[in-house]
Design an enzyme around this catalytic site. Structure first.
Site, PDB file in Angstrom:
ATOM      1  CG  MET A  30      -1.892  -1.204   1.158  1.00 35.08           C
ATOM      2  SD  MET A  30      -3.421  -0.960   2.041  1.00 35.08           S
ATOM      3  CE  MET A  30      -2.813  -0.755   3.698  1.00 35.08           C
ATOM      4  N   GLY A  31       2.145   1.088  -0.357  1.00 33.88           N
ATOM      5  CA  GLY A  31       3.029   2.252  -0.459  1.00 33.88           C
ATOM      6  C   GLY A  31       3.551   2.705   0.885  1.00 33.88           C
ATOM      7  CG  HIS A  34       8.622   0.105   5.885  1.00 31.82           C
ATOM      8  ND1 HIS A  34       8.879  -1.236   5.935  1.00 31.82           N
ATOM      9  CD2 HIS A  34       7.280   0.242   6.114  1.00 31.82           C
ATOM     10  CE1 HIS A  34       7.771  -1.898   6.207  1.00 31.82           C
ATOM     11  NE2 HIS A  34       6.778  -1.030   6.307  1.00 31.82           N
ATOM     12  CG  HIS A  37       6.967  -2.139   2.043  1.00 24.04           C
ATOM     13  ND1 HIS A  37       6.910  -0.969   2.762  1.00 24.04           N
ATOM     14  CD2 HIS A  37       5.740  -2.697   2.145  1.00 24.04           C
ATOM     15  CE1 HIS A  37       5.689  -0.812   3.266  1.00 24.04           C
ATOM     16  NE2 HIS A  37       4.967  -1.866   2.923  1.00 24.04           N
ATOM     17  CD  GLN A  61      -6.336  -3.724   2.573  1.00 21.00           C
ATOM     18  OE1 GLN A  61      -6.304  -4.238   1.457  1.00 21.00           O
ATOM     19  NE2 GLN A  61      -5.338  -3.836   3.428  1.00 21.00           N
ATOM     20  CG  ASP A 152       0.542  -7.091   7.703  1.00 13.17           C
ATOM     21  OD1 ASP A 152      -0.238  -6.361   8.307  1.00 13.17           O
ATOM     22  OD2 ASP A 152       1.591  -6.675   7.163  1.00 13.17           O
ATOM     23  CB  SER A 187       4.337  -0.356  10.564  1.00  9.91           C
ATOM     24  OG  SER A 187       3.070   0.113  10.172  1.00  9.91           O
TER      25      SER A 187
HETATM   26  P1  AMP Z   1       1.551  -2.946   3.467  1.00 11.23           P
HETATM   27  O1  AMP Z   1       2.090  -1.911   2.517  1.00 11.23           O
HETATM   28  O2  AMP Z   1       1.589  -2.511   4.896  1.00 11.23           O
HETATM   29  O3  AMP Z   1       0.225  -3.480   3.035  1.00 11.23           O
HETATM   30  O4  AMP Z   1       2.555  -4.165   3.398  1.00 11.23           O
HETATM   31  C1  AMP Z   1       2.883  -4.767   2.187  1.00 11.23           C
HETATM   32  C2  AMP Z   1       3.640  -6.037   2.465  1.00 11.23           C
HETATM   33  O5  AMP Z   1       4.819  -5.745   3.202  1.00 11.23           O
HETATM   34  C3  AMP Z   1       2.818  -7.018   3.316  1.00 11.23           C
HETATM   35  O6  AMP Z   1       3.032  -8.337   2.841  1.00 11.23           O
HETATM   36  C4  AMP Z   1       3.404  -6.820   4.686  1.00 11.23           C
HETATM   37  O7  AMP Z   1       3.275  -7.944   5.524  1.00 11.23           O
HETATM   38  C5  AMP Z   1       4.861  -6.551   4.369  1.00 11.23           C
HETATM   39  N1  AMP Z   1       5.496  -5.835   5.469  1.00 11.23           N
HETATM   40  C6  AMP Z   1       4.999  -4.781   6.158  1.00 11.23           C
HETATM   41  N2  AMP Z   1       5.823  -4.438   7.159  1.00 11.23           N
HETATM   42  C7  AMP Z   1       6.875  -5.302   7.114  1.00 11.23           C
HETATM   43  C8  AMP Z   1       8.064  -5.473   7.888  1.00 11.23           C
HETATM   44  N3  AMP Z   1       8.332  -4.693   8.930  1.00 11.23           N
HETATM   45  N4  AMP Z   1       8.907  -6.476   7.541  1.00 11.23           N
HETATM   46  C9  AMP Z   1       8.631  -7.289   6.491  1.00 11.23           C
HETATM   47  N5  AMP Z   1       7.540  -7.174   5.719  1.00 11.23           N
HETATM   48  C10 AMP Z   1       6.666  -6.197   6.023  1.00 11.23           C
END
Ligand code: AMP
Length: 287
Positions: A30-31, A34, A37, A61, A152, A187
């Site tokens: 979702m951008g 960090h 990602h 969501q 997650d 996050s």
């Molecule tokens: P999001 O942008 O928050 O939806 O996350 C996108 C993907 O990155 C999802 O599969 C998350 O589980 C993963 N992700 C988010 N935070 C972390 C982290 N600290 N370490 C590893 N993967 C992450």
């Protein structure tokens, strides 16, 4: 790195790339990217010939409208980071492109308990919306390998069920959670923590680590189910006692079913969710 905003352009490109036998890796996000990602991008690059990342803040969501409105957008920086990370393709669709017929979820899957508990209980509708968009993305990108983070944990379990139920031809690989130096799980939401909240946020990973240590400690007299319950209770009380931490749950669960963990042998995961300084944070550790 190529950037596509439209499904048909992305697919045209991927089909042309498909002519050569290539292993395609996919990292949906979702951008507000960090290092967490980027670690998934790096894993994909290692194993795959082509790495596709998507950035789409999926409205369906978010059970909390203000959480959606406040979701950080750092797209210019994200693009730079993806280029530096060696990502090949970025899919950057708008809401209309992903939901041309409206946001309604016409064929929601029933995942049962695994989606009803924990986040399912505290964020009604969240997983239905998540599964809806992940299925759409998988049908568009058709990756051989899908990379998702352990951060997650419940999400990746549900996506495993989604892949099975819908017979999607992709392998889900779970990447480890990347953490800040003090242990806070990285996050996109962390940027919204003010200084005192950022300081407090470390309490979540500290509590998980302590519980992990307590569970792994050998030679306790209590029978296993009682011991797990005690550790869970003690950690919950501890987190509740910290001013500024609004605990939603701290639970020790079976790592596959997410049902309460009751035996020594089963693989377990401790999961926590709390609001700190108005920001909702989640974290987990296999224990
Ligand atoms: P999001 O942008 O928050 O939806 O996350 C996108 C993907 O990155 C999802 O599969 C998350 O589980 C993963 N992700 C988010 N935070 C972390 C982290 N600290 N370490 C590893 N993967 C992450």
């Amino acid at each position: 790195m190529l950037i596509f905003k439209q499904i048909k352009d992305l697919q045209r490109y991927l089909q042309s790339a498909d002519n050569k036998p290539q292993v395609k890796g996919f990292v949906p996000t979702m951008g507000a990217l960090h290092e967490g990602h980027l670690s998934l991008i790096a894993q994909s690059r290692k194993k795959c010939d082509i790495t596709v990342c998507s950035i789409f803040v999926n409205p369906t969501q978010f059970n909390d409208k203000s959480d959606y409105d406040k979701y950080p957008n750092t797209i210019a920086r994200d693009i730079e980071m993806l280029i530096d990370a060696g990502c090949n393709v970025l899919f950057l669709p708008g809401v209309k492109e992903m939901y041309p017929d409206g946001l309604e979820n016409k064929k929601p899957l029933n995942f049962g308990y695994v989606a009803e508990t924990l986040e399912g209980e505290h964020r009604p509708g969240h997983f239905a919306g998540m599964a809806q968009v992940v299925e759409k993305l998988l049908r568009i990108v058709k990756p051989d390998k899908l990379y998702m983070g352990q951060k997650d944990y419940q999400q990746q379990l549900i996506v495993r069920h989604l892949i099975k139920k819908r017979r999607l031809n992709t392998e889900l690989i779970m990447g480890a959670t990347l953490r800040e130096k003090d242990g806070l799980a990285m996050s996109s939401r962390n940027v919204r923590l003010d200084v005192p909240a950022r300081k407090l946020a470390v309490e979540l990973s500290k509590a998980l680590l302590k519980a992990q240590k307590a569970i792994k400690e050998p030679g306790t007299k209590n029978p296993e189910p009682r011991r797990i319950a005690e550790i869970q209770e003690k950690t919950t009380q501890h987190l509740r006692s910290i001013a500024g931490v609004e605990l939603e749950y701290f639970e020790i669960r079976n790592a596959e079913t997410l049902k309460p963990a009751t035996t020594r042998k089963e693989k377990k995961v401790a999961l926590v969710a709390a609001k700190i300084g108005g920001v909702r944070l989640i974290d987990n550790m296999v224990v």
